[in-house]
Design a protein around this motif. Structure first.
Motif, PDB file in Angstrom:
ATOM      1  N   ARG A 132      79.931  59.320  -7.621  1.00  0.00           N
ATOM      2  CA  ARG A 132      81.056  59.117  -6.697  1.00  0.00           C
ATOM      3  C   ARG A 132      81.914  60.378  -6.608  1.00  0.00           C
ATOM      4  NH1 ARG A 132      81.226  53.754  -9.056  1.00  0.00           N
ATOM      5  NH2 ARG A 132      80.759  52.159  -7.486  1.00  0.00           N
ATOM      6  N   ALA A 133      82.108  61.052  -7.743  1.00  0.00           N
ATOM      7  CA  ALA A 133      82.905  62.279  -7.735  1.00  0.00           C
ATOM      8  C   ALA A 133      82.232  63.359  -6.895  1.00  0.00           C
ATOM      9  CB  ALA A 133      83.122  62.768  -9.166  1.00  0.00           C
ATOM     10  N   GLN A 134      80.893  63.433  -6.954  1.00  0.00           N
ATOM     11  CA  GLN A 134      80.168  64.425  -6.168  1.00  0.00           C
ATOM     12  C   GLN A 134      80.180  64.095  -4.682  1.00  0.00           C
ATOM     13  OE1 GLN A 134      76.260  65.488  -7.725  1.00  0.00           O
ATOM     14  NE2 GLN A 134      76.923  65.012  -9.809  1.00  0.00           N
TER      15      GLN A 134
ATOM     16  N   GLY B 146      82.897  63.182  -3.186  1.00  0.00           N
ATOM     17  CA  GLY B 146      84.305  63.259  -2.826  1.00  0.00           C
ATOM     18  C   GLY B 146      84.481  63.755  -1.400  1.00  0.00           C
ATOM     19  N   GLY B 147      85.427  63.172  -0.698  1.00  0.00           N
ATOM     20  CA  GLY B 147      85.663  63.538   0.695  1.00  0.00           C
ATOM     21  C   GLY B 147      85.118  62.530   1.681  1.00  0.00           C
TER      22      GLY B 147
ATOM     23  N   ASP C  68      88.007  65.652   6.038  1.00  0.00           N
ATOM     24  CA  ASP C  68      88.793  66.399   5.063  1.00  0.00           C
ATOM     25  C   ASP C  68      88.750  67.897   5.355  1.00  0.00           C
ATOM     26  OD1 ASP C  68      86.050  66.326   4.490  1.00  0.00           O
ATOM     27  OD2 ASP C  68      86.354  66.635   2.346  1.00  0.00           O
TER      28      ASP C  68
ATOM     29  N   ASP D 285      84.644  71.042  -2.674  1.00  0.00           N
ATOM     30  CA  ASP D 285      83.318  71.494  -3.115  1.00  0.00           C
ATOM     31  C   ASP D 285      82.764  72.508  -2.116  1.00  0.00           C
ATOM     32  OD1 ASP D 285      80.681  71.819  -3.937  1.00  0.00           O
ATOM     33  OD2 ASP D 285      80.401  69.705  -4.406  1.00  0.00           O
TER      34      ASP D 285
END
Length: 343
Positions: free
Chosen positions: A151-153, A155-156, A261, A294
């Motif tokens: 989920r963190a990867q 992001g956006g 984003d 990222d």
């Protein structure tokens, strides 16, 4: 309907190279003949309908006659939504993956199949077509699975992201909000991601063929060979699709919707035409340097933006050629003369 007073509505539930199967009621699929211009689904010749103008799984059509020998499709009804991709090959063509869809489950395994950039590409194809995307991360039961890191990867992304075990009915129940009666959902994702396994779990029976993935790279074989619409016990319709190795944009995608984003940051750049590379005052690069964005997501945004722009140019050229061909009284173009001495 006025031109076909004896026709009845039906839905395309399977599409094969040899033809279609349609259903006038749940679990009553029957083979149906189609109009001659729809029969060469894999070809495109001058004067024929473009592939995206032919029926696809999920389409509503009008049929006449009766099964098993005289049932035939006589008209394609207007679509309210469609998921499309650019077809393989040098010439511009579109391919409809599924029509009249409410939700697209973008399925990706929490193993070596996990690829945030590919998920972003799928979401780009889904966005802007009136279809709600949901990211479904399967194989959450595996020892190496790490849903929170995944989920963190991702992001956006401003879409729901669910992690589940596709073999477990209780886990798959997380999808029920999108599987209400009358809703239509399509499963998209690479081979081996667990689409057919998830379909079987939601059905409660082993209807779809499944296969093991390769141990060294988690890649799967094409166990699903054609698109099929299936009625679920919940009253929803589910379309399982084969894994797609090539996901080319059509030129109709809205990149800003999938990368909102980055677009918000781009509005703060010093230059309106900033390419987010070496320009001074680039808010996007500054966010990357601060660790707030990222850099790989930015690189994918730039890559997909260029692909969509190129596809949009090819689409405009095709539409211009069609308009020119329809101009009455315009003489046909002569083919260019070959240089002397060449055959």
């Amino acid at each position: 309907m006025a031109s076909h007073p004896q026709a009845r509505p039906a839905r395309i539930v399977e599409q094969h190279r040899s033809g279609y199967r349609v259903a006038e009621a749940p679990e009553q699929a029957q083979p149906a003949e189609s109009l001659p211009e729809w029969q060469r689904a894999g070809s495109y010749r001058k004067g024929e309908l473009a592939p995206e103008q032919r029926p696809a799984v999920g389409d509503w059509v009008l049929v006449e006659g009766h099964a098993p020998k005289s049932l035939r499709i006589v008209a394609l009804l207007p679509r309210r939504s469609a998921i499309k991709r650019g077809a393989a090959g040098e010439h511009y063509r579109q391919q409809v993956i599924a029509a009249n869809i409410d939700t697209a489950f973008v399925v990706c395994g929490l193993d070596a199949d996990f690829n945030p950039r590919r998920i972003e590409r799928y979401l780009l194809l889904v966005a802007g077509h009136g279809v709600q995307p949901v990211v479904v991360l399967t194989k959450a039961d595996k020892d190496a699975a790490d849903p929170e890191t995944a989920r963190a990867q991702l992001g956006g992304l401003e879409v729901p992201v669910l992690a589940l075990n596709a073999k477990d009915p209780a886990s798959a129940a997380l999808l029920q909000p999108w599987l209400q009666p009358g809703h239509s959902v399509v499963l998209v994702g690479s081979s081996g991601a667990g689409k057919s396994t998830l379909t079987n779990t939601l059905l409660g029976i082993e209807k779809m063929k499944t296969g093991a993935v390769r141990a060294h790279d988690a890649r799967g074989r094409h166990t699903t060979t054609h698109r099929a619409l299936i009625a679920l016990p919940s009253g929803a319709c589910l379309i399982d699709t084969p894994g797609m190795r090539e996901l080319k944009p059509t030129g109709e995608e809205a990149v800003a919707e999938s990368f909102s984003d980055i677009e918000a940051l781009a509005a703060q750049c010093r230059f309106r035409d900033c390419r987010h590379a070496r320009e001074p005052g680039c808010a996007v690069r500054a966010a990357v340097e601060r660790g707030e964005l990222d850099g790989r997501r930015v690189a994918n945004f730039l890559k997909l933006s260029a692909e969509v722009a190129g596809a949009a140019d090819r689409l405009a050229q095709r539409l211009a050629q069609k308009a020119e061909a329809r101009t009455p009284g315009k003489p046909a173009r002569r083919p260019p003369e070959r240089p002397h001495g060449r055959r």
